[in-house]
Design a protein around this motif. Structure first.
Motif, PDB file in Angstrom:
ATOM      1  N   SER A 161       1.970 -13.096  39.390  1.00  0.00           N
ATOM      2  CA  SER A 161       2.563 -13.454  38.099  1.00  0.00           C
ATOM      3  C   SER A 161       1.810 -14.614  37.461  1.00  0.00           C
ATOM      4  CB  SER A 161       4.037 -13.827  38.279  1.00  0.00           C
ATOM      5  OG  SER A 161       4.785 -12.717  38.738  1.00  0.00           O
TER       6      SER A 161
ATOM      7  N   ALA B 284      12.800 -10.196  46.444  1.00  0.00           N
ATOM      8  CA  ALA B 284      12.105 -10.601  47.669  1.00  0.00           C
ATOM      9  C   ALA B 284      12.712 -11.889  48.228  1.00  0.00           C
ATOM     10  CB  ALA B 284      10.616 -10.780  47.396  1.00  0.00           C
ATOM     11  N   ASP B 285      13.061 -12.813  47.348  1.00  0.00           N
ATOM     12  CA  ASP B 285      13.703 -14.054  47.798  1.00  0.00           C
ATOM     13  C   ASP B 285      15.067 -13.750  48.413  1.00  0.00           C
ATOM     14  OD1 ASP B 285      11.573 -15.590  46.943  1.00  0.00           O
ATOM     15  OD2 ASP B 285      12.453 -15.996  44.972  1.00  0.00           O
TER      16      ASP B 285
ATOM     17  N   GLN C 127      10.322 -10.455  42.478  1.00  0.00           N
ATOM     18  CA  GLN C 127      10.211 -11.678  43.283  1.00  0.00           C
ATOM     19  C   GLN C 127      11.600 -12.222  43.637  1.00  0.00           C
ATOM     20  OE1 GLN C 127       7.946 -14.828  41.469  1.00  0.00           O
ATOM     21  NE2 GLN C 127       8.406 -16.285  43.108  1.00  0.00           N
ATOM     22  N   ARG C 128      12.532 -12.115  42.688  1.00  0.00           N
ATOM     23  CA  ARG C 128      13.909 -12.551  42.965  1.00  0.00           C
ATOM     24  C   ARG C 128      14.524 -11.711  44.080  1.00  0.00           C
ATOM     25  NH1 ARG C 128      17.891 -12.047  38.026  1.00  0.00           N
ATOM     26  NH2 ARG C 128      17.590  -9.847  38.545  1.00  0.00           N
TER      27      ARG C 128
ATOM     28  N   SER D 275       7.238 -12.630  48.443  1.00  0.00           N
ATOM     29  CA  SER D 275       7.552 -13.497  47.312  1.00  0.00           C
ATOM     30  C   SER D 275       6.337 -14.319  46.905  1.00  0.00           C
ATOM     31  CB  SER D 275       8.720 -14.414  47.668  1.00  0.00           C
ATOM     32  OG  SER D 275       9.057 -15.252  46.583  1.00  0.00           O
ATOM     33  N   ARG D 276       5.583 -14.807  47.883  1.00  0.00           N
ATOM     34  CA  ARG D 276       4.394 -15.603  47.591  1.00  0.00           C
ATOM     35  C   ARG D 276       3.354 -14.766  46.854  1.00  0.00           C
ATOM     36  NH1 ARG D 276      -0.522 -16.148  49.063  1.00  0.00           N
ATOM     37  NH2 ARG D 276      -0.359 -14.497  50.627  1.00  0.00           N
TER      38      ARG D 276
ATOM     39  N   LEU E  43       3.841 -12.093  45.020  1.00  0.00           N
ATOM     40  CA  LEU E  43       4.318 -11.786  43.681  1.00  0.00           C
ATOM     41  C   LEU E  43       4.194 -12.992  42.756  1.00  0.00           C
ATOM     42  CD1 LEU E  43       7.448  -9.696  44.663  1.00  0.00           C
ATOM     43  CD2 LEU E  43       5.520  -8.841  43.320  1.00  0.00           C
ATOM     44  N   ALA E  44       4.485 -14.181  43.287  1.00  0.00           N
ATOM     45  CA  ALA E  44       4.359 -15.392  42.482  1.00  0.00           C
ATOM     46  C   ALA E  44       2.911 -15.625  42.085  1.00  0.00           C
ATOM     47  CB  ALA E  44       4.903 -16.594  43.263  1.00  0.00           C
TER      48      ALA E  44
ATOM     49  N   VAL F  76      -0.860  -6.984  43.977  1.00  0.00           N
ATOM     50  CA  VAL F  76      -0.085  -7.782  44.918  1.00  0.00           C
ATOM     51  C   VAL F  76      -0.819  -7.953  46.229  1.00  0.00           C
ATOM     52  CG1 VAL F  76       2.072  -7.863  46.206  1.00  0.00           C
ATOM     53  CG2 VAL F  76       2.051  -7.084  43.846  1.00  0.00           C
TER      54      VAL F  76
ATOM     55  N   ARG G  15       7.752  -8.052  37.719  1.00  0.00           N
ATOM     56  CA  ARG G  15       7.333  -8.821  38.883  1.00  0.00           C
ATOM     57  C   ARG G  15       8.288  -9.977  39.191  1.00  0.00           C
ATOM     58  NH1 ARG G  15       1.629  -7.976  37.426  1.00  0.00           N
ATOM     59  NH2 ARG G  15       0.630  -6.798  39.091  1.00  0.00           N
ATOM     60  N   LYS G  16       8.744 -10.663  38.153  1.00  0.00           N
ATOM     61  CA  LYS G  16       9.636 -11.798  38.389  1.00  0.00           C
ATOM     62  C   LYS G  16      10.972 -11.334  38.976  1.00  0.00           C
ATOM     63  CE  LYS G  16       7.612 -14.963  35.020  1.00  0.00           C
ATOM     64  NZ  LYS G  16       7.855 -15.802  33.810  1.00  0.00           N
TER      65      LYS G  16
END
Length: 262
Positions: A108, A92-93, A89-90, A101-102, A104-105, A129, A85-86
């Motif tokens: 997590s 997605a950023d 998220q990277r 990204s939101r 996923l954060a 998600v 996931r992290k």
């Protein structure tokens, strides 16, 4: 926006060595995202391409499949026990998808909280998600243990000098089963041939089991019924001639593995 019409309706991408084919409208589905900017504010000549003319992005090719899923439906369904996931998220950023990204954060964070409470498995199952109902996801087998099972098989076939002729396939000789012995016995039961690795305790692992039938679909059915999902596969192949004469039929041998998780 005028330049966007110069892109084809169907676009081929090379993302980190993985090839994707998708629609132009999918790539531009999220305004102000990186892909939206690349494909609406530029012409095809402005974007880097690989040797085949596909638009190239030097990013994680495996994780890009989830980026595309999100662009198609504005939703994202990750496999159970998804551990990246992290990293996603990277990605997605990088592709400038703030809503993804939101989500996923948040997922997590929920996962970390559940792990702190001593129940990491629950974190995976209760922090999807999207807000979609968990009933959309297949249920695990009641009382089933989590883990991995790898299914492997070798196959051979020949292709004649006339490449338009049908390939001559040989029967799959053996389907192997690798993984924890207790899981293998739970899934395959009496169809599991244990003669190659007898008297191993159930908490040990083996790569010496094989099945008593020769159809992969039978193995896949058993795994699906037990709550397993395929998470990866790979294949290798070699070619040789049936004799020393290069004009003879070519003999291909392939080995394929499918990894299932629950």
């Amino acid at each position: 926006m005028a330049q966007s019409s110069t892109f084809p309706d169907v676009v081929e991408l090379n993302v980190g060595g993985q090839v994707y084919v998708t629609r132009f409208e999918t790539l531009t589905a999220v305004p102000k995202s990186l892909l939206w900017a690349k494909f609406t504010q530029n012409s095809p000549a402005d974007l880097p391409k690989d040797s085949k003319g596909r638009f190239f992005f030097d990013r994680d090719g495996f994780l890009f499949r989830y980026i595309l899923d999100y662009l198609r439906d504005s939703e994202l369904f990750l496999p159970e026990f998804f551990k990246e996931r992290k990293r996603l998220q990277r990605e997605a950023d990088f592709f400038q998808l703030p809503e993804l990204s939101r989500r996923l954060a948040a997922a997590s964070k929920d996962s970390s909280s559940a792990e702190d409470s001593g129940d990491p498995e629950e974190a995976e199952l209760t922090s999807p998600v999207t807000s979609s109902s968990s009933s959309d996801r297949p249920l695990r087998s009641p009382g089933g243990n989590s883990g991995y099972i790898t299914i492997g098989y070798r196959g051979t076939y020949t292709i004649g000098r006339d490449i338009q002729a049908d390939a001559k396939f040989r029967r799959v000789a053996r389907i192997t089963v690798c993984g924890k012995i207790s899981l293998a016995k739970e899934v395959f039961g009496e169809t599991l041939n244990e003669s190659r690795d007898p008297d191993r305790p159930p908490d040990k692992y083996t790569a010496r089991y094989y099945l008593k039938y020769n159809f992969l679909e039978q193995a896949f059915d058993r795994l699906a019924e037990a709550g397993f999902h395929m998470v990866a596969c790979s294949s290798t192949g070699t070619c040789s001639y049936g004799s020393n004469d290069p004009s003879e039929d070519k003999l291909w041998t392939s080995y394929t593995e499918y990894v299932f998780s629950r």
